[in-house]
Design an enzyme around this catalytic site. Structure first.
Site, PDB file in Angstrom:
ATOM      1  N   LYS A   1       0.849  -1.207   0.000  1.00 43.87           N
ATOM      2  CA  LYS A   1       0.000   0.000   0.000  1.00 43.87           C
ATOM      3  C   LYS A   1       0.878   1.247   0.000  1.00 43.87           C
ATOM      4  O   LYS A   1       0.675   2.172  -0.786  1.00 43.87           O
ATOM      5  CB  LYS A   1      -0.889  -0.001   1.231  1.00 43.87           C
ATOM      6  N   ASN A   2       1.899   1.259   0.871  1.00 48.87           N
ATOM      7  CA  ASN A   2       2.701   2.470   1.050  1.00 48.87           C
ATOM      8  C   ASN A   2       3.720   2.688  -0.052  1.00 48.87           C
ATOM      9  O   ASN A   2       4.409   3.712  -0.045  1.00 48.87           O
ATOM     10  CB  ASN A   2       3.371   2.457   2.432  1.00 48.87           C
TER      11      ASN A   2
ATOM     12  N   CYS B   1      -4.829  12.796  12.373  1.00 55.89           N
ATOM     13  CA  CYS B   1      -5.407  11.479  12.116  1.00 55.89           C
ATOM     14  C   CYS B   1      -5.302  10.726  13.447  1.00 55.89           C
ATOM     15  O   CYS B   1      -4.761  11.232  14.419  1.00 55.89           O
ATOM     16  CB  CYS B   1      -4.664  10.746  11.018  1.00 55.89           C
TER      17      CYS B   1
ATOM     18  N   ARG C   1       0.526  14.816  12.784  1.00 56.80           N
ATOM     19  CA  ARG C   1       1.086  14.552  11.455  1.00 56.80           C
ATOM     20  C   ARG C   1       1.047  15.787  10.553  1.00 56.80           C
ATOM     21  O   ARG C   1       0.318  15.856   9.574  1.00 56.80           O
ATOM     22  CB  ARG C   1       0.374  13.351  10.831  1.00 56.80           C
TER      23      ARG C   1
ATOM     24  N   ASP D   1       5.185   0.829  12.019  1.00 56.89           N
ATOM     25  CA  ASP D   1       3.989   0.134  11.511  1.00 56.89           C
ATOM     26  C   ASP D   1       3.922  -1.313  11.975  1.00 56.89           C
ATOM     27  O   ASP D   1       2.918  -1.978  11.743  1.00 56.89           O
ATOM     28  CB  ASP D   1       3.944   0.168   9.975  1.00 56.89           C
TER      29      ASP D   1
ATOM     30  N   ARG E   1      -8.341  -0.506   5.107  1.00 58.83           N
ATOM     31  CA  ARG E   1      -7.480   0.507   4.467  1.00 58.83           C
ATOM     32  C   ARG E   1      -6.155  -0.097   4.046  1.00 58.83           C
ATOM     33  O   ARG E   1      -5.509   0.390   3.126  1.00 58.83           O
ATOM     34  CB  ARG E   1      -7.188   1.652   5.441  1.00 58.83           C
TER      35      ARG E   1
HETATM   36  C1  EPZ Z   1       4.401   6.959   6.145  1.00 59.28           C
HETATM   37  O1  EPZ Z   1       3.622   8.020   6.688  1.00 59.28           O
HETATM   38  C2  EPZ Z   1       3.496   5.743   6.116  1.00 59.28           C
HETATM   39  N1  EPZ Z   1       2.334   6.028   5.277  1.00 59.28           N
HETATM   40  C3  EPZ Z   1       3.054   5.400   7.533  1.00 59.28           C
HETATM   41  O2  EPZ Z   1       2.303   4.183   7.459  1.00 59.28           O
HETATM   42  C4  EPZ Z   1       4.287   5.148   8.398  1.00 59.28           C
HETATM   43  O3  EPZ Z   1       3.880   4.898   9.725  1.00 59.28           O
HETATM   44  C5  EPZ Z   1       5.201   6.373   8.348  1.00 59.28           C
HETATM   45  O4  EPZ Z   1       5.543   6.671   6.975  1.00 59.28           O
HETATM   46  C6  EPZ Z   1       6.500   6.160   9.119  1.00 59.28           C
HETATM   47  O5  EPZ Z   1       7.183   5.049   8.596  1.00 59.28           O
HETATM   48  C7  EPZ Z   1       2.474   5.969   3.933  1.00 59.28           C
HETATM   49  O6  EPZ Z   1       3.540   5.682   3.416  1.00 59.28           O
HETATM   50  C8  EPZ Z   1       1.244   6.262   3.124  1.00 59.28           C
HETATM   51  P1  EPZ Z   1       6.439  10.467   8.098  1.00 59.28           P
HETATM   52  P2  EPZ Z   1       4.168   9.542   6.635  1.00 59.28           P
HETATM   53  O7  EPZ Z   1       6.321  11.692   7.275  1.00 59.28           O
HETATM   54  O8  EPZ Z   1       4.918   9.768   5.395  1.00 59.28           O
HETATM   55  C9  EPZ Z   1       6.326  13.772  11.472  1.00 59.28           C
HETATM   56  C10 EPZ Z   1       0.494   2.772   7.834  1.00 59.28           C
HETATM   57  O9  EPZ Z   1       0.159   2.214   8.880  1.00 59.28           O
HETATM   58  N2  EPZ Z   1       6.243  14.737  10.360  1.00 59.28           N
HETATM   59  O10 EPZ Z   1       7.659   9.605   7.962  1.00 59.28           O
HETATM   60  O11 EPZ Z   1       3.027  10.425   6.950  1.00 59.28           O
HETATM   61  C11 EPZ Z   1       5.067  12.928  11.593  1.00 59.28           C
HETATM   62  O12 EPZ Z   1       4.110  13.623  12.367  1.00 59.28           O
HETATM   63  C12 EPZ Z   1       0.909   4.225   7.843  1.00 59.28           C
HETATM   64  O13 EPZ Z   1       0.556   2.200   6.700  1.00 59.28           O
HETATM   65  C13 EPZ Z   1       6.396  16.093  10.644  1.00 59.28           C
HETATM   66  O14 EPZ Z   1       6.592  16.498  11.786  1.00 59.28           O
HETATM   67  O15 EPZ Z   1       5.170   9.521   7.881  1.00 59.28           O
HETATM   68  C14 EPZ Z   1       5.569  11.684  12.275  1.00 59.28           C
HETATM   69  O16 EPZ Z   1       5.622  11.927  13.658  1.00 59.28           O
HETATM   70  C15 EPZ Z   1       0.677   4.869   9.199  1.00 59.28           C
HETATM   71  N3  EPZ Z   1       6.319  16.989   9.615  1.00 59.28           N
HETATM   72  C16 EPZ Z   1       7.001  11.535  11.735  1.00 59.28           C
HETATM   73  O17 EPZ Z   1       7.362  12.825  11.207  1.00 59.28           O
HETATM   74  C17 EPZ Z   1       6.102  16.596   8.322  1.00 59.28           C
HETATM   75  O18 EPZ Z   1       6.061  17.454   7.423  1.00 59.28           O
HETATM   76  C18 EPZ Z   1       7.136  10.536  10.622  1.00 59.28           C
HETATM   77  O19 EPZ Z   1       6.207  10.901   9.622  1.00 59.28           O
HETATM   78  C19 EPZ Z   1       5.946  15.217   8.052  1.00 59.28           C
HETATM   79  C20 EPZ Z   1       6.025  14.304   9.084  1.00 59.28           C
END
Ligand code: EPZ
Length: 436
Positions: free
Chosen positions: A22-23, A132, A137, A324, A416
């Site tokens: 998915k990701n 969310c 996020r 995850d 999802r």
């Molecule tokens: C991706 O989300 C995945 N989703 C998530 O999987 C996964 O948990 C996450 O990466 C971490 O590995 C998809 O790929 C669609 P991040 P993403 O940006 O890109 C903070 C699942 O279960 N952050 O790496 O949104 C954020 O709040 C989902 O399949 C900022 O502060 O994750 C988080 O605490 C859940 N500012 C951390 O960084 C930003 O601009 C990591 O987020 C962006 C993120």
């Protein structure tokens, strides 16, 4: 509202084919916005998030067609069915550059249209995603990265308006003070059409990033440093269409490893990719699960008469332990003899499965972003409620091991990210049914 009903205590035996990730599929679909030509993706899983992304791209002006490439055979322990689709996307033009709140608010990954549309149309308006279940996020890292390539960002009535300089984005240095999967994917896509060279420092190294880079390269992009935390992109004037196969889902794979770890049995996972699981397999072996791997298969066995050992876990960016997989491994550790300390460093609210596991007999104490699991506490069946995608899977794993019949509500969270989960588990002997 669908529910799952599970009668625990049945070891799992048979074969499961792992679906497309998915990701990985979500950013790969957004990459089609970068070219006027057709991008065909095979091994696309059939999930709610994929459908939402398809709707978002169609309202931007993409034409999509879906072809069923499933093996079609019914799920049996000897010949598991493989349901996959070939999704073709053609964005000859992007008449609508707005990603609306009603779609973006249902799926955070919608933010991934920002980079491609900004790079191609030099202007884009994307609704802010809102929080969310698992945390606030924000998208500040995405926006700062676009500014490093010359974008002007303004926030107005809940929308991000991003505008590129005259003539398009300009390559430059992007520094991430924090590793972000989505922000790395967004800027990687934008940089492919920027003028000049972009270097992305402290880039995320998740396998889904490498998958996206491989797709972009197959479309004519010039990217080096794959798999490292420094990616270099030399901009090109246009990208072409391609055909590409989505990598197997490493989190679905890890989830099934945890299911056998607790239910017991002997299962072979096919079309897997063990190399993308990082330390997950090492940790499960240390805990006491037997795992043998080839390049694209994993055999997992658990003899329930053998006790599990506790293990302290901290979630980190790839290649360390993935957030995850935290809920699923926590569930396994409730059956280990002793205490395990689990620290969740990526998201601020990813312990919502803990109270539900507690209702089934787990003994877990939370202090801030750390959970201490006191094992072993045999699971007792109970009615429980899913709270987010990976928490849903942890409750299923618990129910497979629990004594009695459990019901899990709000499994729209599960749909999802897991395709036909109950079919795959039932084909291996689990007593699991979806109750409409
Ligand atoms: C991706 O989300 C995945 N989703 C998530 O999987 C996964 O948990 C996450 O990466 C971490 O590995 C998809 O790929 C669609 P991040 P993403 O940006 O890109 C903070 C699942 O279960 N952050 O790496 O949104 C954020 O709040 C989902 O399949 C900022 O502060 O994750 C988080 O605490 C859940 N500012 C951390 O960084 C930003 O601009 C990591 O987020 C962006 C993120």
């Amino acid at each position: 509202m669908d529910k799952l009903r599970i009668t625990g205590g049945k070891p799992l035996h048979g074969k499961i084919i792992i679906g497309g990730a998915k990701n990985a599929a979500l950013p790969l679909m957004c990459a089609a916005l970068l070219t006027r030509e057709k991008v065909t993706l095979d091994n696309v899983p059939y999930l709610a998030d994929i459908t939402t992304m398809a709707k978002l791209l169609v309202q931007h002006g993409a034409f999509l067609s879906l072809r069923d490439t499933s093996a079609g055979t019914p799920f049996t322990p000897d010949m598991p069915g493989h349901y996959s689709r070939e999704l073709s996307l053609t964005c000859e033009s992007i008449p609508n550059i707005v990603a609306p709140y009603e779609l973006v608010s249902t799926m955070r990954a919608s933010i991934l249209v920002l980079g491609p549309i900004l790079a191609r149309e030099h202007k884009v308006r994307v609704s802010l995603p809102g929080g969310c279940a698992i945390g606030a996020r924000p998208v500040d890292l995405h926006l700062k990265a676009m500014q490093a390539l010359g974008a002007k960002i303004t926030l107005e009535d809940g929308y991000v308006l991003a505008e590129a300089p005259q003539g398009g984005l300009i390559g430059g240095d992007v520094y991430f003070e924090k590793v972000s999967v989505g922000a790395t994917e967004n800027i990687l896509m934008a940089a492919t059409l920027a003028r000049g060279t972009t270097t992305i420092h402290n880039a995320a190294r998740e396998p889904e990033i490498t998958d996206l880079a491989e797709l972009l390269i197959s479309m004519g992009a010039d990217i080096s440093g794959l798999g490292t935390s420094t990616l270099t992109v030399r901009g090109v004037t246009a990208l072409s269409g391609t055909t590409y196969r989505v990598i197997p889902d490493r989190i679905e794979t890890g989830s099934f490893l945890c299911a056998v770890a607790l239910a017991g049995g002997d299962v072979e996972l096919l079309d897997a990719r063990p190399a993308t699981l990082g330390v997950v397999i090492d940790y499960l072996r240390e805990i006491g699960v037997d795992i043998d791997t080839t390049d694209d298969t994993i055999r997992v066995r658990r003899d329930l008469s053998k006790p599990l050992k506790p293990k302290n876990i901290t979630t980190e960016p790839f290649p360390d332990f993935p957030t995850d997989m935290q809920a699923q491994l926590m569930t396994v550790l409730t059956q280990a003899e002793g205490d395990s300390v689990i620290s969740e460093t990526i998201f601020e609210n990813r312990f919502m499965h803990v109270p539900e596991l507690g209702r089934m007999g787990a003994n877990i104490a939370i202090t801030g972003n750390t959970a201490t699991v006191h094992g072993a506490t045999p699971f007792k069946a109970a009615p429980v409620m899913a709270t987010d995608l990976r928490a849903s899977m942890s409750l299923i794993i618990a129910a497979l091991a629990a004594d009695g019949i459990s019901t899990i509500s709000r499994i729209y969270h599960l749909d999802r990210g897991y395709e036909r989960l109950e079919e795959k588990l039932a084909a291996c002997g689990a007593m699991i049914t979806r109750v409409r």
